[in-house]
Write an enzyme that holds these catalytic residues in place. Structure first.
Site, PDB file in Angstrom:
ATOM      1  NE  ARG A 104      -3.871   0.533   1.916  1.00  0.00           N
ATOM      2  CZ  ARG A 104      -5.094   0.582   2.442  1.00  0.00           C
ATOM      3  NH1 ARG A 104      -5.333   1.296   3.520  1.00  0.00           N
ATOM      4  NH2 ARG A 104      -6.093  -0.092   1.892  1.00  0.00           N
ATOM      5  CD  GLN A 134     -12.900  -2.103  -0.812  1.00  0.00           C
ATOM      6  OE1 GLN A 134     -12.091  -2.005   0.081  1.00  0.00           O
ATOM      7  NE2 GLN A 134     -14.085  -2.668  -0.636  1.00  0.00           N
ATOM      8  NE  ARG A 288      -9.970  -5.648   0.294  1.00  0.00           N
ATOM      9  CZ  ARG A 288      -9.266  -4.618   0.783  1.00  0.00           C
ATOM     10  NH1 ARG A 288      -9.900  -3.578   1.286  1.00  0.00           N
ATOM     11  NH2 ARG A 288      -7.938  -4.599   0.726  1.00  0.00           N
TER      12      ARG A 288
HETATM   13  N1  NVA Z   1     -10.029   6.446  -1.351  1.00  0.00           N
HETATM   14  C1  NVA Z   1      -9.657   6.046  -0.012  1.00  0.00           C
HETATM   15  C2  NVA Z   1      -9.843   4.580   0.170  1.00  0.00           C
HETATM   16  C3  NVA Z   1      -9.494   4.064   1.540  1.00  0.00           C
HETATM   17  C4  NVA Z   1      -9.656   2.588   1.659  1.00  0.00           C
HETATM   18  C5  NVA Z   1      -8.203   6.453   0.252  1.00  0.00           C
HETATM   19  O1  NVA Z   1      -7.368   6.278  -0.648  1.00  0.00           O
HETATM   20  O2  NVA Z   1      -7.920   6.963   1.331  1.00  0.00           O
HETATM   21  N1   CP Z   2     -11.233  -0.436   2.420  1.00  0.00           N
HETATM   22  C1   CP Z   2      -9.958  -0.470   2.870  1.00  0.00           C
HETATM   23  O1   CP Z   2      -9.006  -0.714   2.120  1.00  0.00           O
HETATM   24  O2   CP Z   2      -9.815  -0.257   4.218  1.00  0.00           O
HETATM   25  P1   CP Z   2      -8.457  -0.015   5.007  1.00  0.00           P
HETATM   26  O3   CP Z   2      -7.933   1.337   4.639  1.00  0.00           O
HETATM   27  O4   CP Z   2      -8.873  -0.098   6.454  1.00  0.00           O
HETATM   28  O5   CP Z   2      -7.474  -1.091   4.662  1.00  0.00           O
END
Ligand code: NVA
Ligand code: CP
Length: 306
Positions: A104, A134, A288
């Site tokens: 991430r 997601q 998920r």
């Molecule tokens: N669009 C949001 C999704 C979080 C799961 C972000 O990138 O913060």
């Molecule tokens: N939806 C999602 O990716 O949640 P987190 O940011 O908690 O991982």
């Protein structure tokens, strides 16, 4: 086996998704029945987080353990990743000590550079541009609740962010339509979304029009991670883009509501919608776990017959 990464939704074909959704159903069923399934015994997943997470970390860590493997969590704060080690070098080293990597991070380019130097499959656990795991879970949830998604209409209300871009890619791969409504200045950027064309989406200035007769209405936070400096401005710009009960009434009577979470009640979604009868957000979050188990199995072992 040929090395395969999952960096964006269109890295896999329609046939591959069909296989993954079948495997997800089976893996979920087996797990719920307390049947042990350890095809990834001794295998190690490395999870690299440069942004916060609850669901992604939990679902990947629980998922690899349930498949018999183990997970190692790294973040920027207390590894050399935050001290300027080139991503290419990190990829070389990490991929010699693990079997699969989930990342991430910020720009998509970072994960692409990592993958180009990795000996093992790399999975996108969210970048500024995409969030493919997601949307795989969301589509599996749609199929579980309503059947085939082909030809259906998904209303996207809000920011043209990573989650929106991934819905748009998914529409091209799985042949459904996205009706997107974003405030002026936040429109979909087809190139950034990595789209082949404009056949599978339509843009609406009025969010009510985007929601009209939709099979699924979905949204996400107004300010994504990494964009916090714009928060105040976004609160003003997105004011009229809240999914509320009126908007759900414009959709089909049996329309679903989804949100990737975390959610802000009273901002992008009204409490009565996310906590109401159309909402499937908890199934969406749980799935998920199940889709990512199918994904890790597929990237490491190829097609397993159900
Ligand atoms: N669009 C949001 C999704 C979080 C799961 C972000 O990138 O913060
Ligand atoms: N939806 C999602 O990716 O949640 P987190 O940011 O908690 O991982």
């Amino acid at each position: 086996m040929q090395l395969k990464h999952y960096l964006q939704f269109n890295d896999l074909t329609r046939d591959e998704y069909q296989h993954l959704f079948e495997r997800t159903r089976r893996i979920k069923e087996q797990f719920k029945a307390y049947q042990t399934y350890h095809p990834l015994h001794d295998r190690t997943l490395v999870m690299i987080f440069e942004k916060a997470s609850t669901r992604t970390r939990l679902s990947f860590e629980a998922g690899i353990q349930q498949l018999g493997g183990s997970a190692i969590y790294l973040n920027t704060r207390d590894s050399q990743l935050g001290r300027g080690e080139p991503v290419e070098d990190a990829a070389q080293v990490i991929s010699r000590m693990s079997d699969i990597v989930m990342i991430r991070t910020f720009e998509q380019e970072i994960i692409e550079r990592f993958a180009a130097n990795s000996r093992v499959p790399v999975i996108n656990g969210l970048t500024n541009e995409y969030h493919p795991c997601q949307i795989m879970a969301d589509i599996y949830t749609y199929i579980e609740q309503r059947g085939c998604i082909k030809g259906k209409t998904i209303a996207w209300i809000g920011d043209s962010n990573n989650v929106c871009n991934t819905w748009l890619q998914a529409a091209e791969v799985l042949d459904f339509n996205v009706h997107a409504s974003t405030p002026p200045g936040y429109e979909v950027e087809p190139e950034r979304a990595g789209l082949y064309g404009t056949d599978h989406y339509e843009e609406f200035t009025d969010p009510m029009e985007a929601a009209r007769d939709a099979d699924l209405v979905t949204t996400d936070v107004w300010t994504s991670m990494g964009f916090e400096a714009e928060n105040e401005e976004r609160m003003r710009d997105f004011e009229d883009w809240q999914v509320d009960a009126d908007m759900m009434r414009a959709a089909k009577p049996d329309a679903l509501f989804m949100h990737c979470l975390p959610a802000h009640r009273g901002e992008e979604v009204a409490a009565e919608v996310i906590d109401g009868p159309h909402s499937v957000v908890w199934d969406e979050a749980e799935n998920r776990l199940h889709v990512q188990k199918a994904l890790m199995e597929y990237l490491l072992l190829g097609k397993i017959e159900t």
